[in-house]
Structures are given as C-alpha cells and as structure tokens.
Design a protein around this motif. Structure first.
Motif, PDB file in Angstrom:
ATOM      1  N   THR A  73       0.824  -1.205   0.000  1.00 17.22           N
ATOM      2  CA  THR A  73       0.000   0.000   0.000  1.00 17.22           C
ATOM      3  C   THR A  73       0.862   1.259   0.000  1.00 17.22           C
ATOM      4  OG1 THR A  73      -1.792  -1.167   1.120  1.00 17.22           O
ATOM      5  CG2 THR A  73      -1.841   1.232   1.219  1.00 17.22           C
ATOM      6  N   GLU A  74       1.908   1.259   0.822  1.00 18.89           N
ATOM      7  CA  GLU A  74       2.793   2.427   0.853  1.00 18.89           C
ATOM      8  C   GLU A  74       3.370   2.691  -0.525  1.00 18.89           C
ATOM      9  OE1 GLU A  74       5.683   2.290   4.175  1.00 18.89           O
ATOM     10  OE2 GLU A  74       4.174   1.077   5.208  1.00 18.89           O
ATOM     11  N   ARG A  75       3.829   1.631  -1.198  1.00 18.78           N
ATOM     12  CA  ARG A  75       4.422   1.819  -2.530  1.00 18.78           C
ATOM     13  C   ARG A  75       3.415   2.419  -3.510  1.00 18.78           C
ATOM     14  NH1 ARG A  75       5.251   3.336  -6.438  1.00 18.78           N
ATOM     15  NH2 ARG A  75       6.639   2.707  -8.113  1.00 18.78           N
ATOM     16  N   LEU A  76       2.198   1.921  -3.495  1.00 23.25           N
ATOM     17  CA  LEU A  76       1.171   2.437  -4.407  1.00 23.25           C
ATOM     18  C   LEU A  76       0.752   3.863  -4.036  1.00 23.25           C
ATOM     19  CD1 LEU A  76      -0.792  -0.884  -4.675  1.00 23.25           C
ATOM     20  CD2 LEU A  76       0.228   0.325  -6.622  1.00 23.25           C
ATOM     21  N   MET A  77       0.769   4.182  -2.752  1.00 24.08           N
ATOM     22  CA  MET A  77       0.394   5.526  -2.312  1.00 24.08           C
ATOM     23  C   MET A  77       1.309   6.586  -2.924  1.00 24.08           C
ATOM     24  SD  MET A  77      -0.559   4.815   1.691  1.00 24.08           S
ATOM     25  CE  MET A  77      -0.925   6.511   2.130  1.00 24.08           C
ATOM     26  N   TRP A  78       2.577   6.264  -3.067  1.00 22.57           N
ATOM     27  CA  TRP A  78       3.518   7.253  -3.614  1.00 22.57           C
ATOM     28  C   TRP A  78       3.108   7.697  -5.014  1.00 22.57           C
ATOM     29  CZ3 TRP A  78       8.282   3.712  -2.490  1.00 22.57           C
ATOM     30  CH2 TRP A  78       8.429   3.563  -1.116  1.00 22.57           C
ATOM     31  N   ASP A  79       2.498   6.799  -5.795  1.00 27.88           N
ATOM     32  CA  ASP A  79       2.123   7.128  -7.174  1.00 27.88           C
ATOM     33  C   ASP A  79       0.895   8.023  -7.264  1.00 27.88           C
ATOM     34  OD1 ASP A  79       4.267   5.700  -8.108  1.00 27.88           O
ATOM     35  OD2 ASP A  79       3.099   3.932  -8.656  1.00 27.88           O
ATOM     36  N   ILE A  80       0.224   8.233  -6.145  1.00 28.87           N
ATOM     37  CA  ILE A  80      -0.926   9.146  -6.144  1.00 28.87           C
ATOM     38  C   ILE A  80      -0.681  10.325  -5.204  1.00 28.87           C
ATOM     39  CG2 ILE A  80      -2.614   7.430  -6.917  1.00 28.87           C
ATOM     40  CD1 ILE A  80      -3.465   7.094  -3.964  1.00 28.87           C
ATOM     41  N   GLY A  81       0.575  10.493  -4.817  1.00 28.90           N
ATOM     42  CA  GLY A  81       0.945  11.647  -4.004  1.00 28.90           C
ATOM     43  C   GLY A  81       0.646  11.526  -2.529  1.00 28.90           C
ATOM     44  N   LEU A  82       0.438  10.313  -2.035  1.00 25.40           N
ATOM     45  CA  LEU A  82       0.171  10.106  -0.612  1.00 25.40           C
ATOM     46  C   LEU A  82       1.368   9.465   0.070  1.00 25.40           C
ATOM     47  CD1 LEU A  82      -3.475   8.656  -0.730  1.00 25.40           C
ATOM     48  CD2 LEU A  82      -2.761  11.025  -0.333  1.00 25.40           C
ATOM     49  N   VAL A  83       1.455   9.656   1.368  1.00 23.70           N
ATOM     50  CA  VAL A  83       2.476   9.004   2.184  1.00 23.70           C
ATOM     51  C   VAL A  83       1.822   8.500   3.455  1.00 23.70           C
ATOM     52  CG1 VAL A  83       4.409  10.373   1.295  1.00 23.70           C
ATOM     53  CG2 VAL A  83       3.164  11.160   3.330  1.00 23.70           C
ATOM     54  N   ILE A  84       2.547   7.663   4.160  1.00 26.26           N
ATOM     55  CA  ILE A  84       2.061   7.136   5.428  1.00 26.26           C
ATOM     56  C   ILE A  84       2.576   8.020   6.560  1.00 26.26           C
ATOM     57  CG2 ILE A  84       3.970   5.541   5.765  1.00 26.26           C
ATOM     58  CD1 ILE A  84       1.515   3.625   6.676  1.00 26.26           C
ATOM     59  N   ALA A  85       1.769   8.172   7.592  1.00 24.78           N
ATOM     60  CA  ALA A  85       2.177   8.976   8.745  1.00 24.78           C
ATOM     61  C   ALA A  85       1.844   8.221  10.023  1.00 24.78           C
ATOM     62  CB  ALA A  85       1.470  10.324   8.734  1.00 24.78           C
ATOM     63  N   PHE A  86       2.640   8.489  11.048  1.00 25.52           N
ATOM     64  CA  PHE A  86       2.434   7.877  12.352  1.00 25.52           C
ATOM     65  C   PHE A  86       2.171   8.969  13.373  1.00 25.52           C
ATOM     66  CE2 PHE A  86       5.115   4.957  10.008  1.00 25.52           C
ATOM     67  CZ  PHE A  86       4.446   3.768  10.196  1.00 25.52           C
ATOM     68  N   ALA A  87       1.269   8.676  14.279  1.00 26.47           N
ATOM     69  CA  ALA A  87       0.922   9.588  15.366  1.00 26.47           C
ATOM     70  C   ALA A  87       0.912   8.789  16.654  1.00 26.47           C
ATOM     71  CB  ALA A  87      -0.454  10.204  15.108  1.00 26.47           C
ATOM     72  N   PRO A  88       0.897   9.472  17.782  1.00 26.17           N
ATOM     73  CA  PRO A  88       0.785   8.725  19.042  1.00 26.17           C
ATOM     74  C   PRO A  88      -0.483   7.860  19.034  1.00 26.17           C
ATOM     75  CG  PRO A  88       1.345  11.005  19.467  1.00 26.17           C
ATOM     76  CD  PRO A  88       1.013  10.905  17.997  1.00 26.17           C
ATOM     77  N   PRO A  89      -0.469   6.761  19.760  1.00 27.95           N
ATOM     78  CA  PRO A  89      -1.630   5.869  19.752  1.00 27.95           C
ATOM     79  C   PRO A  89      -2.876   6.534  20.338  1.00 27.95           C
ATOM     80  CG  PRO A  89      -0.074   5.219  21.452  1.00 27.95           C
ATOM     81  CD  PRO A  89       0.578   6.308  20.665  1.00 27.95           C
ATOM     82  N   PHE A  90      -4.008   6.102  19.828  1.00 29.38           N
ATOM     83  CA  PHE A  90      -5.291   6.577  20.341  1.00 29.38           C
ATOM     84  C   PHE A  90      -6.043   5.459  21.043  1.00 29.38           C
ATOM     85  CE2 PHE A  90      -5.535   5.593  15.856  1.00 29.38           C
ATOM     86  CZ  PHE A  90      -6.610   4.727  15.776  1.00 29.38           C
ATOM     87  N   VAL A  91      -5.386   4.325  21.222  1.00 27.12           N
ATOM     88  CA  VAL A  91      -5.944   3.190  21.966  1.00 27.12           C
ATOM     89  C   VAL A  91      -4.843   2.591  22.832  1.00 27.12           C
ATOM     90  CG1 VAL A  91      -7.629   2.602  20.174  1.00 27.12           C
ATOM     91  CG2 VAL A  91      -5.409   1.488  20.180  1.00 27.12           C
ATOM     92  N   ASN A  92      -5.242   1.824  23.809  1.00 24.88           N
ATOM     93  CA  ASN A  92      -4.309   1.023  24.588  1.00 24.88           C
ATOM     94  C   ASN A  92      -4.538  -0.428  24.240  1.00 24.88           C
ATOM     95  OD1 ASN A  92      -3.033   3.081  26.137  1.00 24.88           O
ATOM     96  ND2 ASN A  92      -4.877   3.229  27.387  1.00 24.88           N
TER      97      ASN A  92
END
Length: 182
Positions: free
Chosen positions: A68-87
């Motif tokens: 998915t990350e590889r395909l996202m690059w071809d449409i101008g998207l990237v993956i991002a990480f944020a602090p968790p919102f669950v435990n």
C-alpha cells in the motif's frame, strides 16, 4: 508502526512516543511496517485496506503496509504515524511462537522492499496498478493466487459501490531507486 516478536523479545514494552503531539510522515522511498490494529485510512487510501489471506496473520498486515505504501507514492500520498489513540492489552501468548510465524518477514522483507523501490507499472489507473502489483507478488511467490482473485473482486466491489479511486498522476509517480536518506 508495528513491532515484531524480536522487538518484544528484546525490549521493554509498551512502546511509547516521546512526544504526545508528534506526527511522523515518511517520504516516498521509505518504508515502515504498519499493523491492522488502530490504523486510520482516509478515503483516498481506502483501496489499501484489503489484507492478504495467503500468508500468516502475523505477516499479512506488514505485507499489506509495504504494498500500500508503494502504491500511495504514485498518487501523491504518504504514510504517517501519530501517538496511539488506543491502549492494547495483549493476551498472554508465546513471543517465540510469534517469532516463528514471522519468519517470512525476517527472510523476505529486505528483498521485497528493494523490489518495491524499483517496481514500475504500465497501468495508468490505480485499480490497474493495484492488480498489477498483486499479480507480480504472486509471480514472485510473496502472495498466493487467492490474494490476486480476492484483490480483483475487492476492486470490482469498490467500483460497483461507486468508490472513486484517486488518479495516478505522472508527475507524482515514484521514480524508483534507492531509499531516500533521512
């Protein structure tokens, strides 16, 4: 990001972000494993939700994340990480058994990500590129034929319900090559 059995066997848990308001976006050319738990997908990446079914459950989300990350690059998207919102409260189980189930990750991830950095498709639409990549992953023995058929059905279903795939823009296509330096 996902942590594997090696991490859990060798480091203290839980994993915590050092800053509560941190957001880390990876540029094209950088991969990070993500898991299927507590991940958010925007509408433009909804097509990337399908998990492979021909590999162990401890591998499926990681392979999906890299594809998915590889395909996202071809449409101008990237993956991002944020602090968790669950435990997450883990059920007691064997980290050594996890390690054994994750062997394909340790043995194939470097080759897979190197291949994905060089991968190109002649398909001009995102559904075509998704299908092309899944067929390639089958041909290389990373995924099974069931994954190709399931992906084709998933793409048809998305089109049938009116999902609008993001456009592949030749200006956004990842040009391949070595991973970018951090």
């Amino acid at each position: 990001p996902d942590v594997d059995a090696v991490y859990r066997l060798t480091r203290a848990l839980p994993v915590e972000f050092s800053e509560k308001n941190t957001l880390l976006a990876l540029p094209p050319g950088k991969f990070a494993p993500t898991n299927a738990q507590a991940a958010l997908y925007g509408i433009d990446s909804f097509w990337g939700l399908l998990l492979p079914v021909s590999v162990h459950g401890r591998v499926t989300d990681i392979w999906r994340s890299y594809l998915t990350e590889r395909l996202m690059w071809d449409i101008g998207l990237v993956i991002a990480f944020a602090p968790p919102f669950v435990n997450q409260f883990r059920n007691p189980h064997s980290y050594l058994a996890d390690f054994e189930s994750e062997l394909p990750l340790y043995l194939q991830a470097s080759a897979l990500t190197a291949f994905l950095l060089e991968w190109k498709s002649s398909e001009s639409t995102l559904p075509g590129r998704v299908e092309d990549l899944m067929i390639t992953m089958f041909e290389y023995g990373i995924l099974g034929a069931r994954d190709v058929k399931l992906t084709q059905a998933f793409l048809r279903d998305l089109l049938r319900i009116g999902y609008v795939f993001p456009k592949v823009d030749s200006d956004k296509l990842f040009s391949g090559g070595k991973a970018l330096e951090a």
